[in-house]
Motif scaffolding. Structure first.
Motif, mmCIF file in Angstrom:
data_model
loop_
_atom_site.group_PDB
_atom_site.id
_atom_site.type_symbol
_atom_site.label_atom_id
_atom_site.label_comp_id
_atom_site.label_asym_id
_atom_site.label_seq_id
_atom_site.Cartn_x
_atom_site.Cartn_y
_atom_site.Cartn_z
ATOM 1 N N ARG A 86 0.821 -1.207 0.000
ATOM 2 C CA ARG A 86 0.000 0.000 0.000
ATOM 3 C C ARG A 86 0.863 1.269 0.000
ATOM 4 O O ARG A 86 2.059 1.199 0.267
ATOM 5 C CB ARG A 86 -0.898 0.003 1.245
ATOM 6 N N ASN A 87 0.235 2.403 -0.208
ATOM 7 C CA ASN A 87 0.929 3.690 -0.155
ATOM 8 C C ASN A 87 1.626 3.857 1.193
ATOM 9 O O ASN A 87 1.061 3.489 2.234
ATOM 10 C CB ASN A 87 -0.056 4.855 -0.320
ATOM 11 N N GLY A 88 2.830 4.404 1.140
ATOM 12 C CA GLY A 88 3.539 4.759 2.375
ATOM 13 C C GLY A 88 4.060 3.574 3.165
ATOM 14 O O GLY A 88 4.359 3.682 4.354
HETATM 15 N N1 LIG Z 1 12.521 11.869 3.611
HETATM 16 C C1 LIG Z 1 11.565 11.483 4.439
HETATM 17 N N2 LIG Z 1 11.331 12.132 5.599
HETATM 18 C C2 LIG Z 1 10.360 11.731 6.460
HETATM 19 N N3 LIG Z 1 9.556 10.658 6.236
HETATM 20 C C3 LIG Z 1 9.737 9.980 5.093
HETATM 21 C C4 LIG Z 1 10.740 10.348 4.140
HETATM 22 N N4 LIG Z 1 10.684 9.465 3.098
HETATM 23 C C5 LIG Z 1 9.686 8.614 3.393
HETATM 24 N N5 LIG Z 1 9.126 8.907 4.584
HETATM 25 C C6 LIG Z 1 8.030 8.171 5.255
HETATM 26 O O1 LIG Z 1 8.370 6.789 5.229
HETATM 27 C C7 LIG Z 1 7.226 5.989 4.949
HETATM 28 C C8 LIG Z 1 7.495 5.133 3.702
HETATM 29 O O2 LIG Z 1 7.534 5.987 2.578
HETATM 30 P P1 LIG Z 1 7.849 5.435 1.109
HETATM 31 O O3 LIG Z 1 7.905 6.598 0.195
HETATM 32 O O4 LIG Z 1 9.040 4.555 1.186
HETATM 33 O O5 LIG Z 1 6.549 4.541 0.827
HETATM 34 P P2 LIG Z 1 6.029 3.890 -0.543
HETATM 35 O O6 LIG Z 1 5.621 2.492 -0.203
HETATM 36 O O7 LIG Z 1 7.022 4.048 -1.621
HETATM 37 O O8 LIG Z 1 4.729 4.770 -0.827
HETATM 38 P P3 LIG Z 1 3.917 5.075 -2.210
HETATM 39 O O9 LIG Z 1 3.332 3.762 -2.676
HETATM 40 O O10 LIG Z 1 2.858 6.021 -1.766
HETATM 41 O O11 LIG Z 1 4.884 5.669 -3.176
HETATM 42 C C9 LIG Z 1 6.056 6.957 4.797
HETATM 43 O O12 LIG Z 1 5.387 7.039 6.037
HETATM 44 C C10 LIG Z 1 6.724 8.278 4.474
HETATM 45 O O13 LIG Z 1 5.949 9.354 4.948
#
Ligand SMILES: Nc1ncnc2c1ncn2[C@@H]1O[C@H](COP(=O)(O)OP(=O)(O)OP(=O)(O)O)[C@@H](O)[C@H]1O
Length: 299
Positions: free
Chosen positions: A37-39
């Motif tokens: 999922r997202n995030g």
């Molecule tokens: N540079 C950062 N500073 C603070 N929090 C971060 C940073 N990068 C990611 N996060 C947090 O880490 C978690 C994972 O983020 P990530 O971007 O890796 O998820 P994702 O699975 O790739 O999401 P999506 O599918 O929405 O692209 C999230 O809660 C995000 O807010």
């Protein structure tokens, strides 16, 4: 041989744990789908593997080396995402020419042919492209590097359906001719299933599952039939997903290993066995902890 090894990785952003207890290995010459999922930490994990950021704790090796700030890893791996920046004064052709110098296995002819096929003008500037065109160019760039470790972070965002189909086909053809280790993160598992050998599913920063697609397809089974009968047969079993279909009919998903029922008896009670797609299973295994969207609209 394992090209990528992660042992108990944790990544914190201040107090937020983006990744925790991440342990897995990826064998050479496989295409792995990174889903969740997202995030849930997909981008963070790919950035760690590419050496762009460092884990807070745990061990990561790519080609037996720690990727962070490692020249060997950066020359033999690539991370493709929609944040890619190229020098503003370079047009697309300049970017491709520059890649020849940096990537030992760069295929200039493939890049040129794909650019022409996808009708990208070599004289245009990356910053002037639409979102879908930018990602198409980035994909071409990633494919033509032929890097031993190629990481695509949501490569098809913004592409229309026809382009996505061509992109999948190009990826598969090139991979079959030049096998390498590829990880693709995507929310379009249904569309890409035919490309993938393994699935790495993340859920809230942890590995929920890492299996071959064949194993995943046999992991769960769906039962559709009268609610009362299904409840009786599945009492005490772990339910991965359930949904009331109509007033007295329900659909329940269970682990296949728990389904030791007599299929004939179930059929007599009007319960049908249904296969569960890899995409649906991944959704069920990472279900929202805040209920169903319908609950938002119910009092
Ligand atoms: N540079 C950062 N500073 C603070 N929090 C971060 C940073 N990068 C990611 N996060 C947090 O880490 C978690 C994972 O983020 P990530 O971007 O890796 O998820 P994702 O699975 O790739 O999401 P999506 O599918 O929405 O692209 C999230 O809660 C995000 O807010």
């Amino acid at each position: 041989m394992s090209v990528i090894q992660c042992e108990n990785i944790e990544k914190k952003f201040r107090k937020k744990k983006a990744l925790q207890n991440i342990t897995f290995q990826i064998e050479d010459e496989k295409i792995t789908g990174l889903v969740g999922r997202n995030g849930t930490g997909k981008t963070t994990l790919l950035r760690i593997l590419a050496g762009f950021t460092k884990q807070t704790s745990g061990t990561v090796t790519v080609f037996d080396k720690t990727p962070f700030n490692n020249l060997f890893v950066s020359a033999n791996s690539i991370l493709i995402n929609d944040q890619m920046q190229f020098p503003g004064s370079f047009n697309l052709q300049d970017i491709l020419n520059y890649a020849t110098e940096f990537y030992g296995k760069w295929d200039a002819e493939l890049a040129a042919r794909l650019l022409q096929y996808f009708r990208l003008n070599p004289q245009s500037y990356h910053s002037d492209l639409s979102k879908g065109m930018k990602n198409t160019f980035n994909f071409i760039f990633g494919l033509a590097t032929r890097c031993d470790v190629t990481l695509f972070d949501e490569p098809i965002n913004g592409m229309d359906e026809a382009v996505r189909k061509d992109v999948y086909r190009a990826l598969l053809k090139d991979y079959l001719a030049y096998p390498r280790t590829i990880i693709i993160s995507s929310h379009f598992l249904d569309e890409m299933e035919h490309l993938l050998e393994d699935i790495l599913l993340l859920d809230e920063g942890k590995v929920a599952l890492h299996k071959s697609l064949d194993e995943l397809r046999e992991y769960a089974v769906g039962l559709l039939g009268p609610t009362e009968a299904i409840k009786r047969w599945t009492a005490g079993l772990e339910v991965l997903h359930e949904k009331q279909v109509v007033s007295n009919q329900m659909y329940t998903v269970l682990k296949a290993q728990d389904c030791t029922f007599n299929e004939q008896q179930l059929l007599q009670e009007g319960i049908a066995f249904m296969p569960v797609s890899a995409n649906d299973l991944c959704l069920y295994l990472t279900n929202s902890r805040t209920g169903d969207i319908d609950d938002v609209f119910n009092e």
